[in-house]
Each structure stands twice: as C-alpha cells, then as structure tokens.
Design a protein around this motif. Structure first.
Motif, short mmCIF file in Angstrom:
data_model
loop_
_atom_site.label_atom_id
_atom_site.label_comp_id
_atom_site.label_asym_id
_atom_site.label_seq_id
_atom_site.Cartn_x
_atom_site.Cartn_y
_atom_site.Cartn_z
N UNK A 187 -53.39 23.86 -0.83
CA UNK A 187 -53.94 23.43 -2.12
C UNK A 187 -53.73 24.54 -3.15
N UNK A 188 -52.69 24.36 -3.98
CA UNK A 188 -52.39 25.33 -5.02
C UNK A 188 -53.06 24.99 -6.35
N UNK A 189 -53.76 23.87 -6.42
CA UNK A 189 -54.32 23.42 -7.68
C UNK A 189 -55.22 24.45 -8.37
N UNK A 190 -56.17 25.07 -7.67
CA UNK A 190 -57.04 26.03 -8.38
C UNK A 190 -56.25 27.16 -9.05
N UNK A 219 -43.13 29.07 -20.36
CA UNK A 219 -44.16 29.39 -19.36
C UNK A 219 -45.13 28.22 -19.20
N UNK A 220 -45.60 27.68 -20.33
CA UNK A 220 -46.56 26.57 -20.29
C UNK A 220 -45.94 25.33 -19.62
N UNK A 221 -44.67 25.03 -19.98
CA UNK A 221 -44.02 23.85 -19.42
C UNK A 221 -43.77 24.01 -17.92
N UNK A 222 -43.41 25.23 -17.50
CA UNK A 222 -43.15 25.47 -16.08
C UNK A 222 -44.44 25.35 -15.26
N UNK A 223 -45.53 25.91 -15.80
CA UNK A 223 -46.81 25.82 -15.08
C UNK A 223 -47.28 24.36 -15.03
N UNK A 224 -47.07 23.63 -16.14
CA UNK A 224 -47.46 22.22 -16.15
C UNK A 224 -46.67 21.42 -15.11
N UNK A 226 -45.39 22.67 -12.32
CA UNK A 226 -45.93 23.05 -11.01
C UNK A 226 -47.26 22.39 -10.72
N UNK A 227 -48.09 22.29 -11.75
CA UNK A 227 -49.40 21.64 -11.59
C UNK A 227 -49.23 20.17 -11.22
N UNK A 229 -46.55 18.82 -9.85
CA UNK A 229 -45.89 18.71 -8.55
C UNK A 229 -46.87 18.80 -7.40
N UNK A 230 -47.92 19.57 -7.57
CA UNK A 230 -48.93 19.72 -6.51
C UNK A 230 -50.00 18.64 -6.59
N UNK A 231 -50.25 18.13 -7.82
CA UNK A 231 -51.30 17.12 -7.98
C UNK A 231 -50.80 15.71 -7.70
N UNK A 232 -49.55 15.42 -8.09
CA UNK A 232 -49.01 14.06 -7.94
C UNK A 232 -47.54 14.13 -7.53
N UNK A 233 -47.26 14.65 -6.33
CA UNK A 233 -45.86 14.85 -5.92
C UNK A 233 -45.05 13.56 -5.79
N UNK A 234 -45.70 12.42 -5.69
CA UNK A 234 -44.97 11.16 -5.54
C UNK A 234 -44.69 10.48 -6.88
#
Length: 261
Positions: A187-190, A219-224, A226-227, A229-234
């Motif tokens: 869980x990378x979300x936090x 930076x903001x777009x890349x983090x978004x 990643x966020x 990808x971990x929250x809704x990978x499908x």
C-alpha cells in the motif's frame, strides 16, 4: 510416475502401430535409445485417440489417478516455444499465440539442460498437464538461432504483460487456462498522498527561473499518475489521461531547456 506412464503408453502405441518392430515386452521398449523411441513419441500425438484405448485396456493395471493423468495428455500443446527466462520454481515458455506458460522440469531443472546464458532460446517440445502442473514431455529440440535485442525485448514484454494481467498458464485444468494470482501489492497510497500534498506547495512564476513552472508541473503530474496507478490500477482510461498530462508536462520542460541552449 511420469516415466512409467509414458513408457507404458508408448509401448502400447508401438504394439498398435508397429513402428519399431520386434519389440516384445515393455522392458525391451524401455531399453531403446531416445532416438529409437522418437518416432513412437511423435506417433502418440498424431494418434491421440489411442490414449482412450490405453486407458480402457489398462495393460499395466495403473490406478485411476494415474490413468486420469494419461487422459489429461489429450490436451497437449505441441510446437515451437521460446524459453524466455528461468524463475525459482519453473521456466517461462512463450508459445503459439503469445501464450505464456509456467513449465516445470522433470528429473532436473531446465536450466541444467539449457543454460540461462543462452536465453532466450527457441525449442520444439510438447507441453503436457501433470499433477496439476505444466511439464514438457522430456524431449527438447534446440534451434541454434541468435536473437537480437529487439526480439529479446519483445519476448520480455509479452511475459511482463501476461504477468500483469494474471494470465501466465500454470495448469491445464478445465479450459486449459488458469492464472497465477498476483502478489498482494504494498500500500503506497499514504506516501504518495503525502508527496502529492507537498508537491501542491511548489509554485513557479514571477521572479523565479522559467524552468521551475514546467518542472513543478511535471512533478505534480508524475505523482498524480503514481497515485492513480496504486489507487485504481484497472482504470486504463484514467491512467492514460494521467499519463498524457505527465507527458505534456515533460514536453514543456524539454522546450524550456531547449530555449536555454
């Protein structure tokens, strides 16, 4: 068990089709070389219906479990395969239609037969179900072909895509296709949400170097991305949209750097 079953089945096939003449017993057949048995092995897959007769006659009085294994071989997959890599438990084979199989060795690991330094390697063999796993039938014909980086990367991508979708074939049960369940992701979300909150405080603009604005947007777009990808990978559509935003931010960063040259 596998070798007992295959030798008994091949001997039965030979008795039916008289491929290798003057073989009067199972022990005589077992004493043949692999080269002498090879035509019988091929005849099995060309007359696969003889398996039903073998199971019905059961000349060696095998158990029902053993006969069930033999019957399952009617779902064999024969052809050319690429051995793409070796993992701890099995080898990764890529076969017709880019299907990816997790193949177990028999008496010894496959990397004792074909060294991992020679991968990827193209071979001819037959894949069979056995004891709820995928194995090869003991015969591997190698092709001495050199593969360039392009094909190696293509095969790697086929494997990674199948792994990502959970479509590596580890068993021939039912429809001949089962999936290897992916490991539970961390869980990378936090951490990503914390990074996103920090990134939102980054501001370019008047009085600051021109590079700040596109870099901070990147930076903001890349983090978004990643966020998401971990929250809704499908959610592929949303992921592509987030990727496009990151890609545009990267392009703007490149344009700003080019102006400085």
């Amino acid at each position: 068990m596998f070798y007992d079953l295959t030798s008994s089945l091949q001997y039965y096939i030979n008795q039916k089709l008289n491929i290798v003449p003057a073989i009067g017993s199972l022990d005589e057949y077992r004493a043949l070389t692999m080269q002498e048995k090879f035509p019988v092995r091929n005849a099995l897959y060309e007359h696969i219906g003889l398996i039903d007769e073998f199971v019905r006659d059961n000349p060696q009085q095998f158990s029902q479990e053993e006969l069930a294994n033999v019957l399952s071989w009617k779902t064999f997959v024969r052809g050319k395969f690429y051995i793409e890599r070796y993992l701890k438990k099995y080898a990764i084979f890529i076969g017709p239609e880019d299907k990816v199989y997790a193949v177990h060795g028999l008496m010894e690991p496959l990397d004792n037969i074909i060294d991992r330094s020679h991968l990827p390697q193209i071979i001819d063999t037959v894949l069979l179900p056995f004891a709820d796993k995928v194995i090869y039938d003991g015969i591997v014909i190698r092709h001495q072909v050199f593969f360039g980086r392009g094909l190696s990367e293509d095969l790697k991508e086929i494997y990674l895509a199948a792994k990502s979708r959970g479509e590596i074939i580890e068993s021939f049960r039912a429809t001949q296709k089962t999936t290897i369940p992916p490991k539970m992701p961390k869980n990378w979300q936090p951490k990503l949400q914390n990074l996103q909150a920090i990134a939102e405080t980054l501001q370019g603009g008047r009085g600051q170097p021109a590079l700040y604005s596109p870099v901070f947007s990147l930076i903001k777009a890349a983090i978004a991305l990643g966020n998401l990808a971990t929250a809704a990978p499908s959610d592929t559509e949303a992921l592509w949209q987030a990727f496009d935003r990151a890609s545009r931010a990267l392009d703007k960063t490149a344009e700003t750097l080019q102006r400085r040259e």
